[in-house]
Write a protein that holds these residues in place. Structure first.
Motif, PDB file in Angstrom:
ATOM      1  N   HIS A   7      14.232   0.009   5.813  1.00 15.80           N
ATOM      2  CA  HIS A   7      14.350   1.521   5.269  1.00 15.80           C
ATOM      3  C   HIS A   7      15.773   1.377   4.549  1.00 15.80           C
ATOM      4  N   LYS A   8      16.572   0.274   5.026  1.00 17.60           N
ATOM      5  CA  LYS A   8      17.769   0.258   4.316  1.00 17.60           C
ATOM      6  C   LYS A   8      17.801  -0.166   2.940  1.00 17.60           C
ATOM      7  N   LEU A   9      16.881  -0.641   2.474  1.00 18.67           N
ATOM      8  CA  LEU A   9      16.913  -1.000   1.196  1.00 18.67           C
ATOM      9  C   LEU A   9      16.484   0.091   0.093  1.00 18.67           C
ATOM     10  N   SER A  10      17.301   0.036  -1.098  1.00 15.93           N
ATOM     11  CA  SER A  10      17.101   1.052  -2.152  1.00 15.93           C
ATOM     12  C   SER A  10      15.413   1.112  -2.336  1.00 15.93           C
ATOM     13  N   PRO A  11      15.142   1.887  -3.158  1.00 17.54           N
ATOM     14  CA  PRO A  11      13.609   1.726  -3.930  1.00 17.54           C
ATOM     15  C   PRO A  11      13.516   0.701  -4.611  1.00 17.54           C
ATOM     16  N   ARG A  12      14.535   0.445  -5.499  1.00 17.87           N
ATOM     17  CA  ARG A  12      14.310  -0.814  -6.647  1.00 17.87           C
ATOM     18  C   ARG A  12      14.457  -2.331  -5.860  1.00 17.87           C
ATOM     19  N   GLU A  13      15.131  -2.233  -4.739  1.00 18.66           N
ATOM     20  CA  GLU A  13      15.195  -3.448  -3.975  1.00 18.66           C
ATOM     21  C   GLU A  13      14.059  -3.429  -3.289  1.00 18.66           C
ATOM     22  N   THR A  14      13.355  -2.579  -2.827  1.00 16.21           N
ATOM     23  CA  THR A  14      11.829  -2.543  -2.259  1.00 16.21           C
ATOM     24  C   THR A  14      11.000  -3.072  -3.137  1.00 16.21           C
ATOM     25  N   GLU A  15      11.009  -2.372  -4.570  1.00 12.47           N
ATOM     26  CA  GLU A  15      10.026  -2.967  -5.597  1.00 12.47           C
ATOM     27  C   GLU A  15      10.164  -4.314  -5.755  1.00 12.47           C
ATOM     28  N   ALA A  16      11.414  -4.708  -5.883  1.00 17.69           N
ATOM     29  CA  ALA A  16      11.608  -6.158  -6.066  1.00 17.69           C
ATOM     30  C   ALA A  16      11.105  -7.160  -5.209  1.00 17.69           C
ATOM     31  N   LEU A  17      11.365  -6.820  -3.697  1.00 14.20           N
ATOM     32  CA  LEU A  17      10.753  -7.580  -2.690  1.00 14.20           C
ATOM     33  C   LEU A  17       9.360  -7.592  -2.541  1.00 14.20           C
ATOM     34  N   ILE A  18       8.586  -6.249  -3.043  1.00 15.58           N
ATOM     35  CA  ILE A  18       7.051  -6.387  -2.942  1.00 15.58           C
ATOM     36  C   ILE A  18       6.698  -7.222  -4.089  1.00 15.58           C
ATOM     37  N   LEU A  19       7.227  -7.219  -5.113  1.00 15.66           N
ATOM     38  CA  LEU A  19       6.665  -8.183  -6.358  1.00 15.66           C
ATOM     39  C   LEU A  19       7.035  -9.511  -6.084  1.00 15.66           C
ATOM     40  N   TYR A  20       8.153  -9.914  -5.334  1.00 18.52           N
ATOM     41  CA  TYR A  20       8.515 -11.310  -5.214  1.00 18.52           C
ATOM     42  C   TYR A  20       7.740 -11.555  -3.941  1.00 18.52           C
ATOM     43  N   ALA A  21       7.351 -10.994  -3.061  1.00 23.40           N
ATOM     44  CA  ALA A  21       6.333 -11.407  -1.893  1.00 23.40           C
ATOM     45  C   ALA A  21       4.955 -11.681  -2.499  1.00 23.40           C
ATOM     46  N   ALA A  32       8.113  -6.508 -15.068  1.00 21.91           N
ATOM     47  CA  ALA A  32       7.636  -5.287 -14.494  1.00 21.91           C
ATOM     48  C   ALA A  32       8.473  -4.067 -14.307  1.00 21.91           C
ATOM     49  N   MET A  33       9.702  -4.249 -13.784  1.00 19.79           N
ATOM     50  CA  MET A  33      10.702  -3.350 -13.542  1.00 19.79           C
ATOM     51  C   MET A  33      11.614  -2.954 -14.799  1.00 19.79           C
ATOM     52  N   VAL A  34      11.234  -3.565 -15.857  1.00 20.90           N
ATOM     53  CA  VAL A  34      12.007  -3.084 -17.138  1.00 20.90           C
ATOM     54  C   VAL A  34      13.395  -3.302 -17.091  1.00 20.90           C
ATOM     55  N   VAL A  35      13.729  -4.413 -16.432  1.00 24.02           N
ATOM     56  CA  VAL A  35      15.095  -4.773 -16.169  1.00 24.02           C
ATOM     57  C   VAL A  35      15.322  -6.564 -16.687  1.00 24.02           C
ATOM     58  N   THR A  36      16.451  -7.018 -16.725  1.00 24.77           N
ATOM     59  CA  THR A  36      16.355  -8.457 -16.890  1.00 24.77           C
ATOM     60  C   THR A  36      16.012  -9.134 -15.570  1.00 24.77           C
ATOM     61  N   ALA A  37      15.785 -10.483 -15.907  1.00 23.37           N
ATOM     62  CA  ALA A  37      15.652 -11.417 -14.790  1.00 23.37           C
ATOM     63  C   ALA A  37      16.847 -11.474 -13.825  1.00 23.37           C
ATOM     64  N   ARG A  38      17.823 -11.440 -14.434  1.00 25.70           N
ATOM     65  CA  ARG A  38      19.195 -11.354 -13.694  1.00 25.70           C
ATOM     66  C   ARG A  38      19.523 -10.168 -12.795  1.00 25.70           C
ATOM     67  N   HIS A  43      18.729  -7.506  -7.355  1.00 24.13           N
ATOM     68  CA  HIS A  43      18.218  -6.649  -6.261  1.00 24.13           C
ATOM     69  C   HIS A  43      17.615  -7.262  -5.119  1.00 24.13           C
ATOM     70  N   LEU A  44      17.085  -8.485  -5.444  1.00 19.16           N
ATOM     71  CA  LEU A  44      16.577  -9.427  -4.268  1.00 19.16           C
ATOM     72  C   LEU A  44      17.941  -9.886  -3.343  1.00 19.16           C
ATOM     73  N   GLY A  67       4.986  -6.409   6.425  1.00 19.94           N
ATOM     74  CA  GLY A  67       3.897  -5.597   5.964  1.00 19.94           C
ATOM     75  C   GLY A  67       3.843  -5.022   5.023  1.00 19.94           C
ATOM     76  N   VAL A  68       4.988  -5.324   3.763  1.00 17.87           N
ATOM     77  CA  VAL A  68       5.051  -4.747   2.550  1.00 17.87           C
ATOM     78  C   VAL A  68       4.002  -4.927   1.738  1.00 17.87           C
ATOM     79  N   LEU A  69       3.059  -5.935   1.966  1.00 14.94           N
ATOM     80  CA  LEU A  69       2.101  -6.344   1.005  1.00 14.94           C
ATOM     81  C   LEU A  69       0.781  -5.678   1.370  1.00 14.94           C
ATOM     82  N   ALA A  70       0.783  -4.653   2.538  1.00  9.29           N
ATOM     83  CA  ALA A  70      -0.575  -4.314   3.005  1.00  9.29           C
ATOM     84  C   ALA A  70      -0.803  -3.191   2.041  1.00  9.29           C
TER      85      ALA A  70
END
Length: 70
Positions: A7-21, A32-38, A43-44, A67-70
């Motif tokens: 829950h400490k993560l921002s929404p964008r950090e969480t989104e990046a984490l889910i995509l990475y996972a 996917a997030m409409v940002v640069t790879a950098r 975010h990660l 369980g972020v992939l659930a």
């Protein structure tokens, strides 16, 4: 490692984490997030810092166990 710290993560950090996972590359995450790879990498990096994780591979393990992939 406590999974309630997710829950400490921002929404964008969480989104990046889910995509990475889900196996996305930094370029794919950025697209996917409409940002640069950098920015996606940033975010990660912030997610790892907030979760007390040093390696990206550990971040993947954390995401699966939390369980972020659930």
């Amino acid at each position: 490692m406590k999974y309630e710290s997710l829950h400490k993560l921002s929404p964008r950090e969480t989104e990046a984490l889910i995509l990475y996972a889900r196996g996305r590359s930094l370029e794919e995450i950025g697209e996917a997030m409409v940002v640069t790879a950098r920015t996606a990498e940033s975010h990660l990096k912030h997610a790892r810092s907030k979760l007390g994780i040093t390696k990206r591979s550990e971040l993947f393990d954390y995401a699966v166990k939390a369980g972020v992939l659930a």
